[in-house]
Design a protein around this motif. Structure first.
Motif, mmCIF file in Angstrom:
data_model
loop_
_atom_site.group_PDB
_atom_site.id
_atom_site.type_symbol
_atom_site.label_atom_id
_atom_site.label_comp_id
_atom_site.label_asym_id
_atom_site.label_seq_id
_atom_site.Cartn_x
_atom_site.Cartn_y
_atom_site.Cartn_z
ATOM 1 N N ASN A 176 -18.102 -3.420 -18.019
ATOM 2 C CA ASN A 176 -16.824 -2.897 -17.550
ATOM 3 C C ASN A 176 -17.946 -1.081 -16.501
ATOM 4 O O ASN A 176 -17.621 -0.674 -16.828
ATOM 5 C CB ASN A 176 -16.290 -1.576 -18.890
ATOM 6 C CG ASN A 176 -15.788 -3.033 -19.376
ATOM 7 O OD1 ASN A 176 -14.360 -3.269 -18.909
ATOM 8 N ND2 ASN A 176 -15.633 -2.792 -20.291
ATOM 9 N N ARG A 178 -18.498 0.541 -13.791
ATOM 10 C CA ARG A 178 -17.714 1.106 -12.851
ATOM 11 C C ARG A 178 -18.708 1.869 -11.594
ATOM 12 O O ARG A 178 -19.677 2.812 -11.766
ATOM 13 C CB ARG A 178 -16.571 1.934 -13.026
ATOM 14 C CG ARG A 178 -15.306 1.286 -13.906
ATOM 15 C CD ARG A 178 -14.640 0.999 -13.094
ATOM 16 N NE ARG A 178 -13.654 1.327 -11.655
ATOM 17 C CZ ARG A 178 -12.648 1.687 -12.837
ATOM 18 N NH1 ARG A 178 -12.249 1.965 -13.460
ATOM 19 N NH2 ARG A 178 -11.624 1.721 -11.311
ATOM 20 N N ASN A 189 -18.736 -6.085 -11.739
ATOM 21 C CA ASN A 189 -17.964 -5.465 -13.075
ATOM 22 C C ASN A 189 -17.329 -6.930 -14.126
ATOM 23 O O ASN A 189 -15.967 -6.957 -13.635
ATOM 24 C CB ASN A 189 -17.012 -4.831 -13.060
ATOM 25 C CG ASN A 189 -16.088 -3.853 -13.449
ATOM 26 O OD1 ASN A 189 -16.588 -4.131 -14.987
ATOM 27 N ND2 ASN A 189 -15.115 -2.717 -13.645
ATOM 28 N N ALA A 191 -15.169 -7.349 -16.576
ATOM 29 C CA ALA A 191 -14.610 -6.282 -17.313
ATOM 30 C C ALA A 191 -13.157 -7.273 -18.096
ATOM 31 O O ALA A 191 -13.771 -7.910 -18.982
ATOM 32 C CB ALA A 191 -13.810 -5.772 -16.022
ATOM 33 N N THR A 222 -13.460 -2.019 -7.128
ATOM 34 C CA THR A 222 -14.936 -2.486 -7.404
ATOM 35 C C THR A 222 -14.396 -3.558 -6.007
ATOM 36 O O THR A 222 -15.698 -3.302 -5.636
ATOM 37 C CB THR A 222 -14.081 -3.564 -8.307
ATOM 38 O OG1 THR A 222 -14.834 -3.291 -9.506
ATOM 39 C CG2 THR A 222 -15.254 -4.688 -8.437
#
Length: 369
Positions: A176, A178, A189, A191, A222
């Motif tokens: 996750n 960022r 990422n 996620a 992203t």
């Protein structure tokens, strides 16, 4: 989507491929299917890059030393020691088995992408790093010999001293992840749809995943910062994808069908954006894409920041991209900054995409808020 990365083996030690190294694999026990092999064939037939993720570096402590319940089960069913152990501690035998399993995956499936979980959990960080040059070398040599462009991730950039590999090796990734700015490296990422990386009944029943709009914005944010999104899906025990997860995937796919040009074959602009605005650019076609997170229905025009001192003559056309690629030409003017009139017929009030076609390289435009 452009690539897919199923789990080849997680911390539990169960191999999802047809392995000659353990009887605890999906071909011999459970579904009696070579899950990795079938997914590899399906992904490649759909034109996707295919990777495998490997999480065995945590298996030696996953069941304790072992936990009393695990010890009792092994005593009752000795053959299960091959799943739960047989090591229960980091040893040379465990490291040899770890390396052998990865080499088998590489030899059998020639993955485009080899994804490793973080080595920093547990006591074996230096031990795993010591065998990785040999493992990566084998993977790269095998891939090149078979005409595949090899790719690996580098987990744990948040704790840079504990990254899997030295700087410059692999794409930076973290759960996750960022970022707040555009870094000078490519990153990924991995996620979650919700909170879990596996299937959670309560998440599905309460439909508490991120919304389609949130996931599309996550993708856009992203990409605007030089990253890629590896979105996790947790299948049910029978291998199916739950309905509410399917709806998210279908919603993202619908948005990409119309707006994929602002994601694929793009790079970050000189700034990623601001507030609820994100930029990407296609350098070959001299296009700046503007993605607006959301707009109120009373909005008649937007003033675009970071366009101060643009040469109005460099703009060829500005368009709104609607569903199924519908494009509507938009009026615009300059009053210190670029002001764009809203389209007459918006398909949505979320993740709205404008396409600014230029006569100059977008990177040559002045960047002044």
């Amino acid at each position: 989507a452009k690539y897919v990365v199923p789990v080849a083996e997680h911390h539990d030690g169960f191999a999802m491929w047809d392995s000659e190294l353990t009887e605890w694999d999906a071909k011999d026990i459970g579904p009696k299917v070579d899950v990795v092999g079938e997914l590899a064939a399906a992904a490649r037939s759909a034109g996707l890059k295919f990777g495998v993720s490997f999480h065995r570096e945590r298996q030696y402590w996953y069941y304790g030393s072992p936990y009393p319940e695990v010890a009792a089960e092994i005593e009752a069913y000795p053959e299960r020691a091959g799943l739960y152990g047989p090591y229960f501690e980091l040893s040379e035998s465990f490291l040899q088995d770890y390396e052998a399993r990865i080499n088998e995956l590489v030899a059998k499936y020639t993955p485009d992408y080899l994804w490793f979980d973080g080595f920093s959990a547990g006591s074996g960080y230096n031990d795993f790093r010591s065998i990785m040059p040999r493992i990566i070398s084998n993977y790269v040599n095998d891939a090149i010999e078979k005409g595949v462009d090899p790719y690996v991730n580098n987990k744990s950039p948040v704790h840079k001293s504990r990254s899997n590999f030295p700087a410059g090796v692999g794409v930076i990734s973290q759960d996750n992840l960022r970022l707040k700015a555009i870094p000078d490296f490519l990153w990924e990422n991995p996620a979650t749809l919700g909170r879990s990386y596996g299937y959670a009944v309560d998440e599905e029943e309460s439909d508490s995943y991120k919304s389609v709009e949130e996931l599309v914005w996550l993708l856009t944010d992203t990409v605007s910062k030089n990253g890629t999104l590896l979105l996790n899906i947790g299948p049910k025990s029978d291998g199916t994808i739950a309905p509410n997860q399917q709806r998210r995937l279908e919603g993202i796919g619908e948005w990409l069908e119309a707006n994929g040009d602002c994601i694929y074959d793009t790079v970050p602009w000189n700034v990623f954006g601001y507030d609820d605005v994100r930029f990407t650019v296609n350098l070959e076609h001299k296009i700046v894409y503007v993605v607006l997170k959301e707009l109120s229905q009373s909005t008649s025009e937007i003033t675009l920041y970071y366009t101060k001192n643009w040469d109005v003559g460099s703009i060829q056309q500005i368009s709104y991209i609607g569903k199924k690629g519908r494009r509507e030409k938009l009026a615009y003017e300059f009053d210190k900054r670029l002001q764009i009139q809203m389209p007459t017929n918006l398909d949505t009030w979320h993740n709205i995409v404008f396409e600014i076609e230029l006569s100059v390289n977008p990177r040559d435009l002045p960047v002044k808020k």
